[in-house]
Design a protein around this motif. Structure first.
Motif, PDB file in Angstrom:
ATOM      1  N   LYS A 175      14.375 -78.763  22.172  1.00  3.21           N
ATOM      2  CA  LYS A 175      15.566 -79.430  21.613  1.00  3.21           C
ATOM      3  C   LYS A 175      15.185 -80.615  20.711  1.00  3.21           C
ATOM      4  N   ASP A 176      14.005 -81.212  20.938  1.00  8.11           N
ATOM      5  CA  ASP A 176      13.537 -82.294  20.057  1.00  8.11           C
ATOM      6  C   ASP A 176      12.528 -81.756  19.052  1.00  8.11           C
ATOM      7  N   SER A 177      12.295 -82.528  17.981  1.00  5.26           N
ATOM      8  CA  SER A 177      11.294 -82.117  16.995  1.00  5.26           C
ATOM      9  C   SER A 177       9.916 -82.132  17.662  1.00  5.26           C
ATOM     10  N   ILE A 178       8.976 -81.412  17.053  1.00  6.62           N
ATOM     11  CA  ILE A 178       7.633 -81.345  17.641  1.00  6.62           C
ATOM     12  C   ILE A 178       6.987 -82.739  17.654  1.00  6.62           C
ATOM     13  N   GLY A 179       7.266 -83.535  16.588  1.00  6.23           N
ATOM     14  CA  GLY A 179       6.705 -84.897  16.511  1.00  6.23           C
ATOM     15  C   GLY A 179       7.168 -85.742  17.683  1.00  6.23           C
ATOM     16  N   LYS A 180       8.464 -85.661  17.997  1.00  6.10           N
ATOM     17  CA  LYS A 180       9.016 -86.450  19.105  1.00  6.10           C
ATOM     18  C   LYS A 180       8.394 -86.018  20.432  1.00  6.10           C
ATOM     19  N   ARG A 181       8.200 -84.694  20.563  1.00  8.75           N
ATOM     20  CA  ARG A 181       7.629 -84.197  21.819  1.00  8.75           C
ATOM     21  C   ARG A 181       6.182 -84.676  21.978  1.00  8.75           C
ATOM     22  N   TYR A 182       5.439 -84.691  20.870  1.00  6.95           N
ATOM     23  CA  TYR A 182       4.057 -85.214  20.936  1.00  6.95           C
ATOM     24  C   TYR A 182       4.066 -86.676  21.368  1.00  6.95           C
ATOM     25  N   ARG A 183       4.984 -87.465  20.762  1.00  8.30           N
ATOM     26  CA  ARG A 183       5.021 -88.912  21.064  1.00  8.30           C
ATOM     27  C   ARG A 183       5.302 -89.175  22.537  1.00  8.30           C
ATOM     28  N   ARG A 184       6.223 -88.355  23.088  1.00  3.34           N
ATOM     29  CA  ARG A 184       6.582 -88.558  24.496  1.00  3.34           C
ATOM     30  C   ARG A 184       5.373 -88.259  25.390  1.00  3.34           C
ATOM     31  N   GLN A 185       4.630 -87.228  25.038  1.00  2.46           N
ATOM     32  CA  GLN A 185       3.437 -86.910  25.839  1.00  2.46           C
ATOM     33  C   GLN A 185       2.359 -87.974  25.639  1.00  2.46           C
ATOM     34  N   ASP A 186       2.233 -88.498  24.412  1.00  3.45           N
ATOM     35  CA  ASP A 186       1.266 -89.583  24.171  1.00  3.45           C
ATOM     36  C   ASP A 186       1.585 -90.764  25.081  1.00  3.45           C
ATOM     37  N   ALA A 187       2.887 -91.043  25.206  1.00  2.00           N
ATOM     38  CA  ALA A 187       3.309 -92.228  25.962  1.00  2.00           C
ATOM     39  C   ALA A 187       3.046 -92.091  27.462  1.00  2.00           C
ATOM     40  N   ILE A 188       2.886 -90.855  27.951  1.00  3.41           N
ATOM     41  CA  ILE A 188       2.531 -90.715  29.377  1.00  3.41           C
ATOM     42  C   ILE A 188       1.059 -90.305  29.538  1.00  3.41           C
ATOM     43  N   ARG A 197       2.319 -95.765  16.967  1.00  2.00           N
ATOM     44  CA  ARG A 197       2.214 -94.770  18.038  1.00  2.00           C
ATOM     45  C   ARG A 197       1.787 -95.496  19.300  1.00  2.00           C
ATOM     46  N   VAL A 198       2.570 -95.357  20.394  1.00  2.00           N
ATOM     47  CA  VAL A 198       2.151 -95.899  21.694  1.00  2.00           C
ATOM     48  C   VAL A 198       1.528 -94.742  22.465  1.00  2.00           C
ATOM     49  N   VAL A 199       0.267 -94.919  22.837  1.00  2.00           N
ATOM     50  CA  VAL A 199      -0.438 -93.842  23.528  1.00  2.00           C
ATOM     51  C   VAL A 199      -1.183 -94.413  24.737  1.00  2.00           C
ATOM     52  N   LEU A 200      -1.109 -93.674  25.834  1.00  2.00           N
ATOM     53  CA  LEU A 200      -1.907 -94.074  27.003  1.00  2.00           C
ATOM     54  C   LEU A 200      -3.205 -93.274  26.958  1.00  2.00           C
ATOM     55  N   LYS A 201      -4.313 -93.989  26.659  1.00  2.00           N
ATOM     56  CA  LYS A 201      -5.596 -93.278  26.584  1.00  2.00           C
ATOM     57  C   LYS A 201      -6.212 -93.254  27.982  1.00  2.00           C
ATOM     58  N   LEU A 202      -5.547 -92.535  28.865  1.00  2.00           N
ATOM     59  CA  LEU A 202      -5.999 -92.471  30.269  1.00  2.00           C
ATOM     60  C   LEU A 202      -7.260 -91.635  30.371  1.00  2.00           C
ATOM     61  N   PRO A 203      -8.146 -91.959  31.328  1.00  2.00           N
ATOM     62  CA  PRO A 203      -9.222 -91.003  31.615  1.00  2.00           C
ATOM     63  C   PRO A 203      -8.562 -89.637  31.866  1.00  2.00           C
ATOM     64  N   GLU A 204      -9.066 -88.595  31.201  1.00  2.00           N
ATOM     65  CA  GLU A 204      -8.327 -87.326  31.203  1.00  2.00           C
ATOM     66  C   GLU A 204      -8.091 -86.785  32.610  1.00  2.00           C
ATOM     67  N   ALA A 205      -9.075 -86.981  33.490  1.00  2.00           N
ATOM     68  CA  ALA A 205      -8.935 -86.436  34.852  1.00  2.00           C
ATOM     69  C   ALA A 205      -7.868 -87.171  35.659  1.00  2.00           C
ATOM     70  N   LEU A 206      -7.469 -88.357  35.225  1.00  2.00           N
ATOM     71  CA  LEU A 206      -6.456 -89.109  35.973  1.00  2.00           C
ATOM     72  C   LEU A 206      -5.051 -88.926  35.408  1.00  2.00           C
ATOM     73  N   ALA A 207      -4.942 -88.337  34.226  1.00  2.00           N
ATOM     74  CA  ALA A 207      -3.627 -88.239  33.564  1.00  2.00           C
ATOM     75  C   ALA A 207      -2.636 -87.490  34.461  1.00  2.00           C
ATOM     76  N   PRO A 208      -1.380 -87.964  34.524  1.00  2.00           N
ATOM     77  CA  PRO A 208      -0.384 -87.298  35.384  1.00  2.00           C
ATOM     78  C   PRO A 208      -0.162 -85.843  34.967  1.00  2.00           C
ATOM     79  N   VAL A 209       0.021 -85.625  33.661  1.00  5.38           N
ATOM     80  CA  VAL A 209       0.201 -84.270  33.143  1.00  5.38           C
ATOM     81  C   VAL A 209      -1.008 -83.982  32.267  1.00  5.38           C
ATOM     82  N   LYS A 210      -1.628 -82.840  32.471  1.00  5.60           N
ATOM     83  CA  LYS A 210      -2.854 -82.546  31.704  1.00  5.60           C
ATOM     84  C   LYS A 210      -2.541 -81.827  30.406  1.00  5.60           C
ATOM     85  N   CYS A 211      -1.484 -81.009  30.457  1.00  6.96           N
ATOM     86  CA  CYS A 211      -1.206 -80.185  29.283  1.00  6.96           C
ATOM     87  C   CYS A 211       0.304 -79.954  29.168  1.00  6.96           C
ATOM     88  N   ALA A 212       0.847 -80.107  27.952  1.00  4.32           N
ATOM     89  CA  ALA A 212       2.266 -79.807  27.724  1.00  4.32           C
ATOM     90  C   ALA A 212       2.345 -78.668  26.730  1.00  4.32           C
TER      91      ALA A 212
END
Ligand code: GAP
Length: 522
Positions: free
Chosen positions: A447-460, A399-414
């Motif tokens: 259109k994508d599986s829930i797992g794929k959608r989680y991964r994409r959000q993890d990556a940003i 899993r590639v995840v950006l553990k950004l400080p939450e207040a700096l994350a580009p998107v806060k919630c998907a």
């Protein structure tokens, strides 16, 4: 994984996920110039917001301005940049590559330090619990020899940079046998001075009188407006002026991605104070600025101060705040005590008084200045480097995840509907429409599986994902998933805002910082 490889991965991740693109990418880019993409700009804006508000909201005596990039050409004569804003450059005749002579020597100093560290690590491994590092450093012959070489080189280098003495710098490169890092050739030219300012012409005539510069620092826009702000804002010393804006430097060696760019952005604050009080304020701002960084939670051990031995022409004290990047501890911010140099110079060149009349002492004097200067792009890079994480999951996947400080994350919630059917997308849209006014919330198409959608959000680096499932229409509950732990919790839609908002707002960072610095001696 080697640190070089980690850095390469971060650079390609930045491009793949819309953080940073090479400028004019379809024309193969422009050296050391970058564009920020859809996620990069959000992260950068959050950094700027945190900095700006920490200055103008947390300090009653700091105000902001936004000065033009183009300034009267005399500004740069007065500031010393026309005559002294130079880097010592050297060319390699065989590889035709150009380097900064000071960087080549600093890298050589770094090599001695690496050798020492290697010996120390070997010693620690050999002696285990009994290892006494101080004693080892004082007695191991290889450590002592390398330390001596390092110290001698450092002393010669510091002296040569004082002038700078270009012949002495060339001699050090010769004596140390420093080779071109790319080709290995030692066929060097002499060292020459190279002015870092970009120039252009204003108006239709291109004679010398129309030559203007692209500002190499934002600070001068503050100095030339000092009097305007002081008078119109009825400001009393001490007070500060903050500014965020672009700066331009024709760096000889632009490298390490957005670390050293030719067009970059600075966040600078000039704090004007009574002469004689500047060291007190210098210490104050050193502490406050480090606390600003530490409040982000990226590990206090990843920061250190680096006091300058060679001071810029305008400073009587200077410190860098360095952050541990994959390529070592590097400067992210500078804190400089600039004395009354800049205001006095402008006073001399413009022929008008820029003095402050002190109502308490009934005296007129030129204020002293303590500057805090941080590069937005370097800050961005430090955040990205710290956040980038590769984890091996229980099922063996990475899993590639950006553990950004939450207040700096580009998107806060998907917000994801589990399915296209049964009104789930409509409920997900409702949730987005409620939350989007409070923090950056995105809708994630089913259109994508829930797992794929989680991964994409993890990556940003999205800290929260919300899933609307088939029970939601009945119980008005959704699944809230936490980025770092991947923990999932069933919560009421009505509670989402309060659960998320406190963690992701810049206000929460400011409150943490404000509480910490509140009692500090001013
Ligand atoms: N007004 C003082 C000043 O400009 P500096 O140390 O030259 O001081 C301040 O620059 C900060 O600006 C640095 O700590 C760094 O974060 C950023 N900076 C400087 N040159 C840069 C470059 N070429 N690319 C990206 N950031 C840069």
């Amino acid at each position: 994984m080697a640190q070089d490889d980690v850095f390469k991965k971060i650079v390609s991740h930045c491009k793949e996920y819309g953080f940073v693109f090479p400028s004019s990418d379809i024309y193969d880019g422009l050296a050391a110039v970058y564009d920020y993409g859809q996620n990069g700009v959000e992260l950068k804006n959050n950094i700027k917001q945190y900095w700006w508000q920490s200055m103008v909201l947390l300090h009653e005596n700091i105000v902001g301005i936004d000065a033009a990039i183009f300034m009267h050409p005399t500004v740069w004569k007065a500031s010393g940049h026309v005559d002294a804003f130079n880097d010592p450059l050297i060319d390699n005749r065989d590889s035709k590559k150009r380097y900064r002579a000071d960087n080549l020597i600093e890298d050589q100093i770094g090599k001695y330090e690496e050798k020492i560290d290697k010996e120390v690590k070997k010693g620690a491994k050999k002696f285990g619990e009994r290892f006494d590092e101080a004693q080892f450093r004082a007695t191991n012959p290889r450590v002592i020899a390398n330390q001596q070489k390092r110290d001698e080189l450092h002393a010669r280098y510091a002296e040569a940079m004082q002038g700078p003495d270009l012949v002495a710098l060339r001699q050090i490169i010769e004596d140390e046998g420093i080779a071109d890092p790319v080709s290995g050739s030692k066929n060097w030219t002499d060292v020459r001075q190279f002015n870092l300012m970009f120039s252009t012409e204003m108006g239709s005539l291109s004679d010398a009188t129309n030559k203007i510069y692209l500002r190499p620092e934002t600070a001068q826009g503050i100095f030339v407006n000092y009097l305007n702000v002081q008078k119109t804002g009825r400001m009393k010393l001490p007070f500060g002026i903050a500014q965020i804006g672009k700066a331009f430097r024709n760096e000889i060696v632009a490298r390490q991605f957005v670390f050293r760019m030719r067009e970059f952005e600075q966040m600078e604050m000039q704090f004007f104070c009574q002469p004689g009080t500047e060291m007190k304020w210098f210490e104050y701002w050193k502490r406050v600025r480090l606390a600003w960084h530490e409040a982000l939670g990226m590990g206090d051990e990843n920061y250190r101060y680096h006091d300058h031995e060679k001071l810029a022409h305008y400073a009587n004290a200077a410190t860098d705040i360095e952050f541990k990047m994959p390529f070592g501890f590097k400067e992210v911010e500078g804190i400089h005590s600039r004395t009354d140099y800049d205001l006095s110079q402008h006073e001399k060149y413009c022929g008008r008084s820029i003095k402050y009349f002190d109502p308490d002492t009934q005296e007129s004097y030129t204020p002293y200045d303590v500057e805090t200067s941080i590069g937005v792009d370097r800050m961005f890079l430090s955040v990205m480097c710290h956040a980038y994480t590769e984890e091996t999951l229980e099922n063996g996947e990475t899993r590639v995840v950006l553990k950004l400080p939450e207040a700096l994350a580009p998107v806060k919630c998907a917000v994801f509907p589990l399915d296209k059917k049964d009104g789930l997308p409509e409920i997900a849209h409702e949730v987005v429409d409620e939350l989007k006014f409070h923090f950056n919330t995105h809708y994630g198409d089913p259109k994508d599986s829930i797992g794929k959608r989680y991964r994409r959000q993890d990556a940003i680096g999205t800290p929260f994902c919300v899933t609307v499932d088939h029970d939601t229409p009945k119980d008005r509950k959704v699944t809230l998933r936490y980025r770092d732990t991947m923990e999932q919790q069933r919560v009421d839609i009505a509670d989402l805002r309060s659960l998320i908002e406190n963690r992701v707002s810049v206000t929460s960072l400011l409150k943490r910082l404000g509480a910490q610095i509140a009692g500090w001696d001013k």
